[in-house]
Scaffold this motif. Structure first.
Motif, PDB file in Angstrom:
ATOM      1  N   PRO A 113      19.764 -12.615   5.963  1.00 49.35           N
ATOM      2  CA  PRO A 113      18.374 -12.501   5.835  1.00 49.35           C
ATOM      3  C   PRO A 113      18.275 -11.308   4.634  1.00 49.35           C
ATOM      4  O   PRO A 113      18.760 -10.571   4.413  1.00 49.35           O
ATOM      5  CB  PRO A 113      17.930 -12.004   7.017  1.00 49.35           C
ATOM      6  CG  PRO A 113      19.134 -11.205   7.899  1.00 49.35           C
ATOM      7  CD  PRO A 113      20.383 -11.737   7.298  1.00 49.35           C
ATOM      8  N   ASP A 114      17.133 -11.755   3.923  1.00 50.38           N
ATOM      9  CA  ASP A 114      16.499 -10.963   2.781  1.00 50.38           C
ATOM     10  C   ASP A 114      15.562  -9.988   3.490  1.00 50.38           C
ATOM     11  O   ASP A 114      14.450  -9.993   3.830  1.00 50.38           O
ATOM     12  CB  ASP A 114      15.706 -11.785   1.869  1.00 50.38           C
ATOM     13  CG  ASP A 114      15.147 -10.940   0.760  1.00 50.38           C
ATOM     14  OD1 ASP A 114      15.260  -9.811   0.912  1.00 50.38           O
ATOM     15  OD2 ASP A 114      14.504 -11.607  -0.119  1.00 50.38           O
ATOM     16  N   MET A 115      15.901  -8.718   3.753  1.00 47.67           N
ATOM     17  CA  MET A 115      15.517  -7.573   4.362  1.00 47.67           C
ATOM     18  C   MET A 115      14.348  -7.137   3.861  1.00 47.67           C
ATOM     19  O   MET A 115      13.360  -6.877   4.688  1.00 47.67           O
ATOM     20  CB  MET A 115      16.571  -6.454   4.744  1.00 47.67           C
ATOM     21  CG  MET A 115      17.826  -6.643   5.519  1.00 47.67           C
ATOM     22  SD  MET A 115      17.300  -7.556   6.895  1.00 47.67           S
ATOM     23  CE  MET A 115      16.645  -6.537   8.112  1.00 47.67           C
ATOM     24  N   GLU A 116      14.239  -7.205   2.567  1.00 47.71           N
ATOM     25  CA  GLU A 116      12.822  -6.786   1.878  1.00 47.71           C
ATOM     26  C   GLU A 116      11.710  -7.804   2.542  1.00 47.71           C
ATOM     27  O   GLU A 116      10.740  -7.582   2.637  1.00 47.71           O
ATOM     28  CB  GLU A 116      13.013  -6.774   0.328  1.00 47.71           C
ATOM     29  CG  GLU A 116      12.036  -6.164  -0.591  1.00 47.71           C
ATOM     30  CD  GLU A 116      11.905  -4.695   0.213  1.00 47.71           C
ATOM     31  OE1 GLU A 116      10.470  -4.782   0.348  1.00 47.71           O
ATOM     32  OE2 GLU A 116      12.531  -4.058   0.595  1.00 47.71           O
ATOM     33  N   LEU A 117      12.205  -9.075   2.472  1.00 48.26           N
ATOM     34  CA  LEU A 117      11.053 -10.112   2.798  1.00 48.26           C
ATOM     35  C   LEU A 117      10.750  -9.979   4.092  1.00 48.26           C
ATOM     36  O   LEU A 117       9.482 -10.011   4.780  1.00 48.26           O
ATOM     37  CB  LEU A 117      11.800 -11.545   2.792  1.00 48.26           C
ATOM     38  CG  LEU A 117      10.609 -12.752   2.571  1.00 48.26           C
ATOM     39  CD1 LEU A 117       9.954 -12.870   1.144  1.00 48.26           C
ATOM     40  CD2 LEU A 117      11.602 -14.237   2.752  1.00 48.26           C
ATOM     41  N   VAL A 118      11.701  -9.485   5.208  1.00 49.17           N
ATOM     42  CA  VAL A 118      11.448  -9.350   6.403  1.00 49.17           C
ATOM     43  C   VAL A 118      10.458  -8.015   6.638  1.00 49.17           C
ATOM     44  O   VAL A 118       9.598  -8.091   7.354  1.00 49.17           O
ATOM     45  CB  VAL A 118      12.680  -9.102   7.268  1.00 49.17           C
ATOM     46  CG1 VAL A 118      12.428  -8.551   8.683  1.00 49.17           C
ATOM     47  CG2 VAL A 118      13.674 -10.154   7.263  1.00 49.17           C
ATOM     48  N   ARG A 119      10.694  -7.084   5.733  1.00 51.06           N
ATOM     49  CA  ARG A 119      10.049  -5.859   5.816  1.00 51.06           C
ATOM     50  C   ARG A 119       8.491  -5.890   5.614  1.00 51.06           C
ATOM     51  O   ARG A 119       7.551  -5.770   6.135  1.00 51.06           O
ATOM     52  CB  ARG A 119      10.382  -4.563   4.853  1.00 51.06           C
ATOM     53  CG  ARG A 119      11.867  -3.939   5.434  1.00 51.06           C
ATOM     54  CD  ARG A 119      12.181  -3.044   4.493  1.00 51.06           C
ATOM     55  NE  ARG A 119      11.376  -2.093   4.520  1.00 51.06           N
ATOM     56  CZ  ARG A 119      11.203  -0.925   5.185  1.00 51.06           C
ATOM     57  NH1 ARG A 119      12.100  -0.842   6.068  1.00 51.06           N
ATOM     58  NH2 ARG A 119      10.200   0.055   5.066  1.00 51.06           N
ATOM     59  N   ARG A 120       8.451  -6.807   4.281  1.00 51.32           N
ATOM     60  CA  ARG A 120       7.226  -7.241   4.044  1.00 51.32           C
ATOM     61  C   ARG A 120       6.465  -8.094   4.858  1.00 51.32           C
ATOM     62  O   ARG A 120       5.143  -7.658   5.236  1.00 51.32           O
ATOM     63  CB  ARG A 120       7.206  -7.934   2.813  1.00 51.32           C
ATOM     64  CG  ARG A 120       5.975  -7.708   1.596  1.00 51.32           C
ATOM     65  CD  ARG A 120       5.913  -8.350   0.530  1.00 51.32           C
ATOM     66  NE  ARG A 120       7.207  -8.490  -0.112  1.00 51.32           N
ATOM     67  CZ  ARG A 120       7.725  -9.544  -0.513  1.00 51.32           C
ATOM     68  NH1 ARG A 120       7.111 -10.795  -0.281  1.00 51.32           N
ATOM     69  NH2 ARG A 120       8.693  -9.758  -1.170  1.00 51.32           N
ATOM     70  N   GLY A 121       7.145  -8.827   5.768  1.00 49.04           N
ATOM     71  CA  GLY A 121       6.429  -9.749   6.899  1.00 49.04           C
ATOM     72  C   GLY A 121       5.824  -8.832   7.779  1.00 49.04           C
ATOM     73  O   GLY A 121       4.769  -8.953   8.284  1.00 49.04           O
ATOM     74  N   PHE A 122       6.561  -7.948   8.276  1.00 45.94           N
ATOM     75  CA  PHE A 122       6.207  -7.095   9.352  1.00 45.94           C
ATOM     76  C   PHE A 122       5.025  -6.225   8.869  1.00 45.94           C
ATOM     77  O   PHE A 122       3.999  -5.942   9.708  1.00 45.94           O
ATOM     78  CB  PHE A 122       7.383  -6.087  10.034  1.00 45.94           C
ATOM     79  CG  PHE A 122       8.242  -6.589  10.922  1.00 45.94           C
ATOM     80  CD1 PHE A 122       7.794  -7.121  12.241  1.00 45.94           C
ATOM     81  CD2 PHE A 122       9.689  -7.079  10.569  1.00 45.94           C
ATOM     82  CE1 PHE A 122       8.654  -7.522  13.192  1.00 45.94           C
ATOM     83  CE2 PHE A 122      10.464  -7.538  11.548  1.00 45.94           C
ATOM     84  CZ  PHE A 122       9.786  -7.884  12.953  1.00 45.94           C
ATOM     85  N   ILE A 123       5.189  -5.534   7.830  1.00 43.92           N
ATOM     86  CA  ILE A 123       4.056  -4.778   7.312  1.00 43.92           C
ATOM     87  C   ILE A 123       2.725  -5.468   7.054  1.00 43.92           C
ATOM     88  O   ILE A 123       1.844  -5.202   7.506  1.00 43.92           O
ATOM     89  CB  ILE A 123       4.558  -4.174   5.697  1.00 43.92           C
ATOM     90  CG1 ILE A 123       5.475  -3.112   6.060  1.00 43.92           C
ATOM     91  CG2 ILE A 123       3.328  -3.347   5.313  1.00 43.92           C
ATOM     92  CD1 ILE A 123       6.421  -2.666   4.777  1.00 43.92           C
ATOM     93  N   ASN A 124       2.940  -6.905   6.349  1.00 42.91           N
ATOM     94  CA  ASN A 124       1.770  -7.608   6.717  1.00 42.91           C
ATOM     95  C   ASN A 124       1.210  -7.853   7.919  1.00 42.91           C
ATOM     96  O   ASN A 124      -0.140  -8.265   7.991  1.00 42.91           O
ATOM     97  CB  ASN A 124       1.998  -8.846   5.607  1.00 42.91           C
ATOM     98  CG  ASN A 124       2.115  -8.385   4.090  1.00 42.91           C
ATOM     99  OD1 ASN A 124       1.610  -7.550   3.840  1.00 42.91           O
ATOM    100  ND2 ASN A 124       2.827  -9.468   3.298  1.00 42.91           N
TER     101      ASN A 124
END
Ligand code: ADP
Length: 531
Positions: A103-114
């Protein structure tokens, strides 16, 4: 285990205490870390549940705007519906990305923050999902999330149908109602899924709380037990060793000097044990040395007592002989004077009187000798030094000695005068004694007195060629009561040489005996002291 024991035995008590304290500290830190770990995970659960509530609210809002759109037929409500779905969409992106192999962890992080998760909570949530994915609770929560997402997707498809029906110029009210009923059902299903999600997470949290509580209790028990065991064993072995030491010290105090405790450690107690053992050994050896010395002293003392007793018997004999002789002379004189029938023989009488005078002089000498010995042992042997011609003293003493042995003469050789500070009476006593001894013990050989006036000393040598004194007695002869061949019939107390040496030493000089070329020589050396 034996290595640990050896190591434990080698380190000091201070280090042992530090180690116990260090171990306890490590366990406590471990305890705190566990607590911190548990709190982080619990906080992640809380944040995840919060995320679910945001997701749920967004979903509920979207349903609300959809219904409003049906009534108002206002496109703005449709747009509000779309906007409300932003949070669930972002969360879905994160979930789908997480399911990928890499997984692209940056994408995951952004998803959670949004999705309205606090940035600081994203890490712990991800860690929790990835670490505890084996837990049924987490698995249920994730499965439910997926189901809810799929339901939401169906909801969105049907919502699009709904929008088309609402904004269609010839809409079918029946179809619209049927879609609305389905949307309600999906909404209802979603509500149930949301409940399952938060229920699963709360269950997980409770499980985690219990696990943490039990772990903490176990850790506390382990810490306490280890601490207690360490203190118990360490304290016990220390107390045991100290008690053994106290016991040894007591036994040494009672005279059991050979006590030796095994030295099992190299710490302070081990060192103390070794010291006590050494002390015991030293006391033992000095004790036996002392006993040996006491035995030697006892022998010496017994010998001294024997010598003293002999001295008393000689002294009483020496006193008795002249006293008896004086008594005899007096009785004879008394008899002559009482006898009126015979004419008084004046010559005989004078002989008796002279004899008595001579004997009483001997008695006085004896008394003087005894007085000198008393003064020497009492430390009251004072000299009265005066500047004196030593030759005068020597001449007078030689004459005195000659007179005591009628018919004998002594050779005298020396300077006309020689001066130094002396006690004339005492030095006279020494010379008389030495010359008298030469006449008494010299086997009738010629006694010779030689005086030498040296730069720093005056030497007076008194010699004869008699039987002499064996070399092993050359020093001993100056001790009290020593007499060579006392049974040879020559009277004496064995005190003359002893007193003579004391007198000479009191003048700072020496009195020595030597024998060379069959000549026995007593040499008095006196320092030359200017007056
Ligand atoms: P005393 O004559 O009263 O016994 P001294 O101390 O003067 O005591 O002498 C100790 C002993 O030393 C004497 O008993 C004698 O045996 C020995 N002695 C002293 N002078 C001589 C000498 N010139 N030659 C041999 N023996 C001597």
């Amino acid at each position: 285990m034996s290595k640990v024991k050896t190591f434990w035995g080698r380190i000091s008590i201070q280090k042992k205490l530090y180690l116990i304290f260090g171990l306890m500290a490590v366990l406590i830190v471990l305890e705190l870390l566990t607590l911190k770990y548990a709190m982080t995970n619990l906080s992640a659960v809380r944040a995840f549940v919060y995320g679910e509530s945001v997701w749920s609210k967004a979903q509920k809002d979207s349903a609300y705007y959809l219904k409003r759109m049906a009534i108002t037929k206002d496109i703005k409500d449709y747009e509000a519906y779309k906007k409300a779905l932003f949070v669930p969409h972002e969360c879905r992106i994160a979930r789908l990305e997480l399911n990928k192999e890499n997984p692209d962890m940056e994408l995951v992080r952004r998803g959670f923050i949004n999705g309205k998760i606090h940035p600081e909570e994203v890490g712990p949530i991800l860690h929790m999902i990835q670490t505890f994915d084996f837990l049924p609770h987490i698995q249920t929560a994730l499965r439910t999330w997926k189901e809810a997402d799929e339901l939401l997707q169906t909801f969105e498809v049907r919502a699009e149908d709904y929008r088309r029906e609402v904004f269609a110029s010839h809409s079918d009210p029946q179809k619209r109602r049927a879609i609305a009923v389905e949307l309600d059902r999906i909404n209802f299903e979603l509500g149930k899924a949301e409940d399952r999600f938060s229920h699963a997470l709360q269950e997980g949290a409770r499980w985690l709380e219990n696990v943490v509580l039990i772990s903490l209790i176990c850790l506390v028990i382990i810490v306490e037990v280890i601490g207690f065991l360490l203190v118990f064993f360490f304290g016990n072995s220390l107390a045991e060793k100290l008690n053994q030491l106290i016991d040894s010290a007591r036994r040494i105090g009672k005279g059991e000097f050979g006590v030796a405790l095994p030295v099992t450690t190299e710490d302070e107690v081990g060192k103390l044990t070794a010291a006590v053992n050494t002390m015991g050994q030293k006391i033992k050896s000095s004790h036996s040395e002392l006993e040996k010395k006491i035995a030697e002293r006892t022998v010496e003392l017994n010998e001294a007592i024997k010598t003293r007793d002999e001295f008393y018997s000689i002294a009483s004999h020496e006193l008795k002989t002249p006293v008896t002789a004086i008594q005899l002379s007096l009785q004879m004189m008394q008899k002559s004077l009482n006898d009126t029938t015979t004419e008084l023989n004046r010559e005989k009488l004078l002989f008796q009187i002279n004899k008595s005078v001579e004997l009483s002089r001997k008695l006085t000498n004896l008394q003087d000798t005894l007085m000198d010995v008393t003064r020497i042992s009492g430390g009251m042997f004072d000299m009265k030094l005066v500047q004196q011609d030593l030759m005068d003293v020597v001449r007078h003493s030689v004459e005195e000695a000659e007179m005591s042995v009628p018919g004998r003469s002594v050779d005298l050789e020396g300077p006309e005068h020689c001066y130094t500070a002396i006690d004339p009476l005492r030095i006279g006593q020494v010379i008389t004694n030495l010359v008298h001894n030469g006449l008494k013990y010299g086997g009738g050989t010629q006694v010779k007195v030689t005086v030498k006036d040296l730069p720093e000393w005056i030497e007076i040598a008194v010699s004869d060629q008699g039987p002499g004194i064996s070399a092993d007695l050359h020093e001993k002869i100056f001790d009290q009561f020593i007499r060579v061949n006392p049974d040879k019939g020559i009277s004496g107390l064995g005190m003359g040489l002893y007193i003579a040496r004391k007198i000479v030493e009191a003048h700072g000089g020496t009195l020595k005996l030597s024998s060379a070329e069959r000549r026995t020589t007593f040499t008095v050396s006196l320092p030359k002291i200017a007056g």
